[in-house]
Enzyme design. Structure first.
Site, PDB file in Angstrom:
ATOM      1  N   CYS A 115       0.796  -1.225   0.000  1.00  0.00           N
ATOM      2  CA  CYS A 115       0.000   0.000   0.000  1.00  0.00           C
ATOM      3  C   CYS A 115       0.824   1.268   0.000  1.00  0.00           C
ATOM      4  O   CYS A 115       0.285   2.352  -0.144  1.00  0.00           O
ATOM      5  CB  CYS A 115      -0.949   0.020   1.198  1.00  0.00           C
ATOM      6  SG  CYS A 115      -0.133   0.347   2.769  1.00  0.00           S
ATOM      7  N   GLY A 116       2.122   1.194   0.162  1.00  0.00           N
ATOM      8  CA  GLY A 116       2.900   2.416   0.200  1.00  0.00           C
ATOM      9  C   GLY A 116       2.805   3.092   1.549  1.00  0.00           C
ATOM     10  O   GLY A 116       2.642   2.448   2.569  1.00  0.00           O
TER      11      GLY A 116
END
Length: 289
Positions: A115-116
């Site tokens: 997801c970063g």
């Protein structure tokens, strides 16, 4: 460091036949990034290019912009009870005069391979002002045909993917389609940080004459990283997010998604693409629908 891949036993079923065999998997381990000895972020990454990953992360966060901003990066020993070095903790020392960011619980971030950046206080906190607004002069111009050829080039150079099938890639290309650099990682954002960090270390920022191609989707974080490095064109083989499109429109980034074969969607910055160069009779073709 020899930990990019690991072997695991797997039970294989093929057309009703069952067998056991070793399988090659991509390695995934945590990397803690410290700044001046204080924890800043943790990311799940594929080991390798860890110093470039840390440097690129700091570029993306607006902490550094030149190689001279970083005094040194080292692996931290003593990260375990027995004092051994896991090579999973790096400490970045900034050069004298480079201000430290405010490292608080709210500012501290945790990143994952999927997801970063997570845990930001809000959207405004992520919209870090770049030191290099996208200003490619003269403007980068590319054709749809050139963009369409890039995914095959990227895939052909993914050496670890060939053994594991489980890595994302980020490639940096010239406007003429030459592959300048490629990094692989279990996380797309890590692969991009490694590219940007290598560019920082070699004094090549801003990357104002380049195209960034990423496998998978184009998230807000990837668009932000492109903007922070001064990259004018970001292309992805899958979909962008709505926030990535919004950021591209706000900053002048050319954002291309669903780049597959000869098809693609241009979500922002279409002025850099010679979209109608091949129109009949040399005239401009008009979008349909």
């Amino acid at each position: 460091m020899g930990r990019v891949t690991e072997r695991r036993r797997v039970v294989r079923v093929r057309d009703g036949a069952v067998s056991t065999r070793p399988d090659t998997l991509v390695a995934e381990e945590p990397l803690e990034i410290r700044l001046g000895g204080k924890p800043l972020a943790i990311t799940m990454r594929t080991p390798g290019d860890d110093f470039a990953l840390a440097a690129g992360f700091l570029v993306s966060e607006g902490v550094v912009s030149r190689a001279d901003d970083v005094a040194n990066i080292v692996y931290c020993a003593g990260a375990t009870d027995d004092g051994s070095n896991t090579y999973n903790v790096v400490d970045v020392q900034l050069a004298p005069g480079v201000p430290l960011p405010d490292i608080t619980l709210e500012r501290n971030v945790y990143t994952t391979s999927s997801c970063g950046l997570c845990g930001k206080a809000g959207l405004d906190a992520v919209r870090t002002t770049t030191r290099w607004p996208i200003a490619d002069t003269p403007p980068v111009r590319v054709t749809p045909g050139l963009l369409a050829a890039l995914p095959d080039q990227l895939r052909a150079e993914q050496r670890v993917f060939d053994r594991t099938g489980g890595l994302h890639a980020a490639g940096l290309f010239s406007p003429e389609g030459e592959l300048l650099d490629l990094r692989e990682d279990v996380g797309r954002h890590n692969a991009v940080d490694k590219l940007i960090g290598r560019a920082l270390q070699s004094g090549r920022l801003p990357l104002s004459r380049s195209i960034l191609l990423v496998s998978g989707r184009a998230s807000f974080e990837l668009a932000q990283k492109a903007v922070m490095a001064g990259i004018p064109v970001l292309a992805a083989v899958s979909a962008p997010s709505s926030l990535a499109v919004d950021l591209a429109a706000e900053t002048g980034l050319t954002l291309v998604g669903f780049l597959r074969g000869g098809s693609m969607n241009v979500y922002a910055g279409e002025q850099r693409l010679d979209l109608y160069a091949g129109a009949p009779d040399g005239g401009p073709a008009r979008p349909t629908g």
